[in-house]
Design a protein around this motif. Structure first.
Motif, short mmCIF file in Angstrom:
data_model
loop_
_atom_site.label_atom_id
_atom_site.label_comp_id
_atom_site.label_asym_id
_atom_site.label_seq_id
_atom_site.Cartn_x
_atom_site.Cartn_y
_atom_site.Cartn_z
N THR A 277 12.53 -3.95 -7.21
CA THR A 277 12.11 -2.69 -6.78
C THR A 277 12.28 -2.56 -5.25
O THR A 277 12.40 -3.97 -4.44
N SER B 287 -4.60 -5.98 -7.18
CA SER B 287 -5.49 -5.36 -8.15
C SER B 287 -6.82 -5.73 -8.33
O SER B 287 -7.88 -5.18 -8.70
N PRO C 260 -1.92 -4.26 -14.13
CA PRO C 260 -2.37 -5.10 -12.91
C PRO C 260 -2.40 -6.42 -12.93
O PRO C 260 -3.47 -7.14 -12.53
N GLY D 73 2.88 -0.75 -14.48
CA GLY D 73 1.41 -0.35 -13.88
C GLY D 73 0.23 -1.20 -14.45
O GLY D 73 -0.67 -0.63 -14.72
N GLU E 99 4.71 3.84 -10.87
CA GLU E 99 5.45 4.96 -10.43
C GLU E 99 6.52 4.67 -9.42
O GLU E 99 6.74 5.21 -8.40
N ILE E 100 7.18 3.68 -9.61
CA ILE E 100 8.01 3.18 -8.71
C ILE E 100 9.43 2.77 -9.47
O ILE E 100 9.46 2.60 -10.51
N ALA F 117 0.91 -1.09 -0.11
CA ALA F 117 -0.03 -0.03 0.15
C ALA F 117 0.89 1.37 -0.05
O ALA F 117 0.37 2.25 -0.20
N ARG F 118 2.21 1.12 0.20
CA ARG F 118 2.98 2.08 0.29
C ARG F 118 3.69 2.47 -1.13
O ARG F 118 4.05 3.69 -1.05
N PHE F 119 3.18 1.86 -2.09
CA PHE F 119 3.86 1.94 -3.28
C PHE F 119 2.78 2.12 -4.39
O PHE F 119 1.61 1.53 -4.18
N THR F 120 3.15 2.57 -5.47
CA THR F 120 2.12 3.22 -6.51
C THR F 120 2.56 2.19 -7.92
O THR F 120 3.64 2.64 -8.47
N PRO F 121 2.06 1.30 -8.17
CA PRO F 121 2.72 0.68 -9.64
C PRO F 121 2.63 1.63 -10.70
O PRO F 121 1.53 2.16 -10.70
#
Length: 256
Positions: free
Chosen positions: A41, A119, A96, A94, A28-29, A22-26
């Motif tokens: 990652t 997702s 899913p 990004g 955008e990493i 939940a701390r990461f944005t697929p």
């Protein structure tokens, strides 16, 4: 240690993995490339740490894509085989189609597993003793006994490389997706018909999915016909097929 205890531990590990992710944005990493060209990652490594802090008890082995292999696992009666983030290529783009995969192996066979698919909001848990649940509800593989009209989930990268052109006239449809563990989880959950890969995969890619498909009434086997064994010194398997039990012989006959 009961199988219920094992499943509770797997469930807790997947909940902790979900909190980490939940701390990461697929998409955008940042990532770096490992020696064999695969991306990794901070999310992969953070989930690996969360799983390792939750799953193995003293005397239990550990095999993970993101941890240096410890050969002492080969002497353990029980070994956890995990992929903290199967489908990292999709994760960084990004797309899913990725998951967290956990498998528990006793001897050389997967007996319990769990797959988290954030997702789609899916937590798939199960064991050979208890069957499979999806978000707490019982699930089984689909009841199928022939290839006509079914859909086979294929590796997107294998399709892109032309490895599935041999099936262009097959009686089944082909749907490319990322992450072999994700595809096996969908088969186990009764949300897809079948999947297979005819290129090598590591044990951590498929241990959890193997336990779940078998627990849900399905069949999993190697394309070369050799016995399927896990927690081996060499972790690479020459591909894998996962189907409902009723499709095993039709698929074997078709691929022969």
């Amino acid at each position: 240690m009961s199988r219920a205890d094992d499943l509770e531990r797997i469930g807790e590990a997947l909940r902790r993995a979900a909190d980490v992710l939940a701390r990461f944005t697929p998409g955008e990493i940042a990532y770096r490339v490992k020696s064999k060209g695969d991306p990794v990652t901070e999310a992969d490594e953070a989930v690996d740490a969360a799983l390792r802090s939750t799953l193995p008890l003293p005397g239990e082995g550990w095999l993970s894509e993101e941890t240096a292999d410890d050969p002492s696992r080969l002497d353990c009666a029980r070994t956890w085989i995990v992929d903290p983030l199967d489908g990292t290529k999709e994760f960084v783009r990004g797309i899913p189609e990725w998951c967290v995969s956990v498998g528990l192996v006793e001897g050389d066979q997967p007996v319990a597993g769990g797959i988290l698919v954030p997702s789609r909001g899916l937590t798939i848990l199960g064991s050979l003793d208890t069957g499979v649940t999806v978000n707490g509800e019982p699930a089984r593989v689909r009841e199928l006994d022939g290839l006509d009209g079914i859909t086979v989930l294929a590796s997107r990268s294998e399709v892109k490389r032309g490895r599935w052109e041999r099936f262009s006239s097959a009686p089944f449809a082909i749907e490319p997706l990322g992450s072999v563990a994700y595809k096996m989880g969908l088969v186990a959950a009764g949300l897809a018909d079948a999947t297979w890969t005819l290129v090598p995969k590591n044990e951590w890619d498929v241990a959890g999915g193997t336990a779940l498909v078998r627990a849900a009434g399905g069949a999993v086997w190697r394309p070369d016909g050799e016995p399927l064994k896990f927690n081996q010194p060499k972790t690479l398997l020459p591909g894998l097929l996962a189907t409902p039990a009723g499709l095993e012989q039709p698929v074997r006959d078709y691929l022969a």
